[in-house]
Design a protein around this motif. Structure first.
Motif, PDB file in Angstrom:
ATOM      1  N   THR A 100      44.509  38.704  42.702  1.00  0.00           N
ATOM      2  CA  THR A 100      45.642  38.788  43.637  1.00  0.00           C
ATOM      3  C   THR A 100      46.157  37.406  44.020  1.00  0.00           C
ATOM      4  O   THR A 100      46.846  37.265  45.028  1.00  0.00           O
ATOM      5  N   ALA A 101      45.835  36.394  43.238  1.00  0.00           N
ATOM      6  CA  ALA A 101      46.010  35.034  43.756  1.00  0.00           C
ATOM      7  C   ALA A 101      47.429  34.487  43.664  1.00  0.00           C
ATOM      8  O   ALA A 101      47.814  33.664  44.491  1.00  0.00           O
ATOM      9  N   CYS A 102      48.209  34.911  42.660  1.00  0.00           N
ATOM     10  CA  CYS A 102      49.538  34.324  42.481  1.00  0.00           C
ATOM     11  C   CYS A 102      50.544  35.008  43.403  1.00  0.00           C
ATOM     12  O   CYS A 102      51.439  35.748  42.961  1.00  0.00           O
ATOM     13  N   ALA A 103      50.368  34.791  44.683  1.00  0.00           N
ATOM     14  CA  ALA A 103      51.188  35.421  45.705  1.00  0.00           C
ATOM     15  C   ALA A 103      51.176  34.518  46.928  1.00  0.00           C
ATOM     16  O   ALA A 103      50.312  33.643  47.047  1.00  0.00           O
ATOM     17  N   GLU A 104      52.128  34.742  47.823  1.00  0.00           N
ATOM     18  CA  GLU A 104      52.182  33.876  49.008  1.00  0.00           C
ATOM     19  C   GLU A 104      50.980  34.100  49.928  1.00  0.00           C
ATOM     20  O   GLU A 104      50.568  33.191  50.644  1.00  0.00           O
ATOM     21  N   TYR A 105      50.423  35.320  49.895  1.00  0.00           N
ATOM     22  CA  TYR A 105      49.223  35.620  50.692  1.00  0.00           C
ATOM     23  C   TYR A 105      48.249  36.422  49.837  1.00  0.00           C
ATOM     24  O   TYR A 105      48.672  37.270  49.049  1.00  0.00           O
ATOM     25  N   ALA A 106      46.962  36.164  49.992  1.00  0.00           N
ATOM     26  CA  ALA A 106      45.953  36.940  49.265  1.00  0.00           C
ATOM     27  C   ALA A 106      44.769  37.186  50.188  1.00  0.00           C
ATOM     28  O   ALA A 106      44.349  36.290  50.926  1.00  0.00           O
ATOM     29  N   SER A 107      44.239  38.418  50.159  1.00  0.00           N
ATOM     30  CA  SER A 107      43.004  38.655  50.903  1.00  0.00           C
ATOM     31  C   SER A 107      41.845  38.460  49.928  1.00  0.00           C
ATOM     32  O   SER A 107      41.946  38.800  48.743  1.00  0.00           O
TER      33      SER A 107
END
Ligand SMILES: NC(=O)c1ccc[n+]([C@@H]2O[C@H](COP(=O)([O-])OP(=O)(O)OC[C@H]3O[C@@H](n4cnc5c(N)ncnc54)[C@H](OP(=O)(O)O)[C@@H]3O)[C@@H](O)[C@H]2O)c1
Length: 333
Positions: A100-107
């Protein structure tokens, strides 16, 4: 938030940036405002294909956000998180179905992250988790000791550039194998000897083929214990990063055939303790990430095309939040 997601399947798959909801944060997780991520061959070898099945999983993980590595700042934390506070600079990786890392936010689970090394940028930090932990964990399962002689095949790639430096930090004597265009870089990283595989048949050449190595780390997936056996000492260990069926079959076959030499496969995991070990090496100046190139989130598909050439020298990073250099400058003074 903006996120890079896969669209299509296999060779037709493309990466697009779309708006999606911020991910929920579990009790053991933190929400990271992601400043940078990086590309790994796994993304185009595996994740593009996984994405094809996502609609069939009833939208359980849709859209499928790409990317394992991240570096950024904790902006929210779950009720059971103990080691991290809001505002902490962290790095680490999500993997397998939780990419989920290529995003503005990741949990991300607290056990997959550590505090970011203070002396490198977010972009450099994002290049570390998957590739450097692969190298470190290969040395752990291979039992690399100070004074050992190691041959690193694929010394100029994402895993290889870290492997050379980590092996030196652990006190090993390092021989790196790469093409002629990268020999100078691998020497600069600290390799004691460098072999240009385009001009030297090191597997069959009597000068190198002398049973002198304690360990071979194969970061190309092209070799096997059988092809490297004559390079290794009687009790030498071959460790490969290849996680495919052929590698596992070779491993079983070779471990039956060679009674004293051993073949092992490393399958990377993200572990806070290993990230802390790497942070230590980086802050001591023993390991420095090598960046092949930087891409914006919008140009992420080009970053994947670059990775697919198999010619990256070091890591390909994705810059997600532009102001990161200013932030790092303020941290490092
Ligand atoms: N099992 C795991 O947990 C795990 C984890 C990480 C990576 N991997 C796998 O490990 C492999 C390496 O990953 P990576 O991130 O390092 O990939 P990468 O960065 O794409 O590797 C590119 C490098 O490979 C070198 N190379 C290509 N052919 C070579 C050869 N015949 N001999 C020596 N070097 C060669 C290239 O050097 P030249 O341009 O000089 O040829 C280039 O610098 C990939 O197959 C990846 O899927 C597995």
């Amino acid at each position: 938030m903006k996120a890079a997601t896969t669209q299509g399947f296999g060779t037709n798959a493309v990466l697009i940036v779309q708006d999606t909801k911020r991910p929920p944060v579990g009790p053991d997780e933190v929400l990271v405002e992601v400043y940078a991520s990086s590309v790994n061959p796994k993304d185009w070898k595996l994740n593009f294909n996984i994405s094809a099945f996502m609609p069939k999983l009833g939208g359980l993980i849709t859209p499928f956000i790409i990317g394992d590595d991240l570096a950024g700042i904790v902006v929210e934390k779950g009720s059971k998180v103990t080691g991290f506070e809001l505002g902490d600079e962290v790095y680490g990786m999500n993997m397998r179905l939780r990419t989920t890392a290529c995003a503005e936010y990741a949990s991300i689970g607290q056990r997959f992250i550590a505090h970011k090394p203070k002396n490198i940028t977010f972009k450099e930090a994002a290049s570390v988790p998957l590739a450097a932990q692969t190298a470190l964990q290969a040395f752990q399962i291979g039992g690399l000791n100070s004074g050992d002689k190691i041959l690193i095949v694929g010394a100029s790639g994402g895993v290889g550039t870290f492997a050379v430096q980590i092996a030196k930090a652990m006190g090993a004597h390092v021989t790196g194998v790469c093409s002629g265009r990268n020999t100078e870089m691998v020497t600069r990283l600290g390799a004691d000897e460098v072999i240009d595989y385009t001009t030297q048949d090191y597997l069959n050449d009597s000068a190198s083929n002398n049973k002198s190595f304690d360990m071979v780390l194969d970061a190309t997936s092209y070799e096997s214990l059988s092809s490297c056996s004559s390079l290794l000492k009687e009790n030498g260990i071959y460790v490969t990063t290849a996680g495919n069926g052929t590698a596992h079959l070779n491993l079983i076959k070779d471990n039956l055939r060679y009674r004293k030499q051993k073949s092992k496969v490393v399958i990377v995991d993200s572990i806070t303790q290993d990230l802390e070990t790497l942070k230590g090496f980086i802050e001591q100046g023993l390991v420095k990430p090598v960046v092949d190139g930087e891409y914006s989130l919008e140009n992420i598909h080009d970053a994947y095309l670059r990775s697919k050439t198999g010619r990256a020298a070091g890591k390909i990073v994705i810059n997600i939040k532009e102001s990161e250099e200013k932030k790092t400058e303020s941290v490092t003074g």
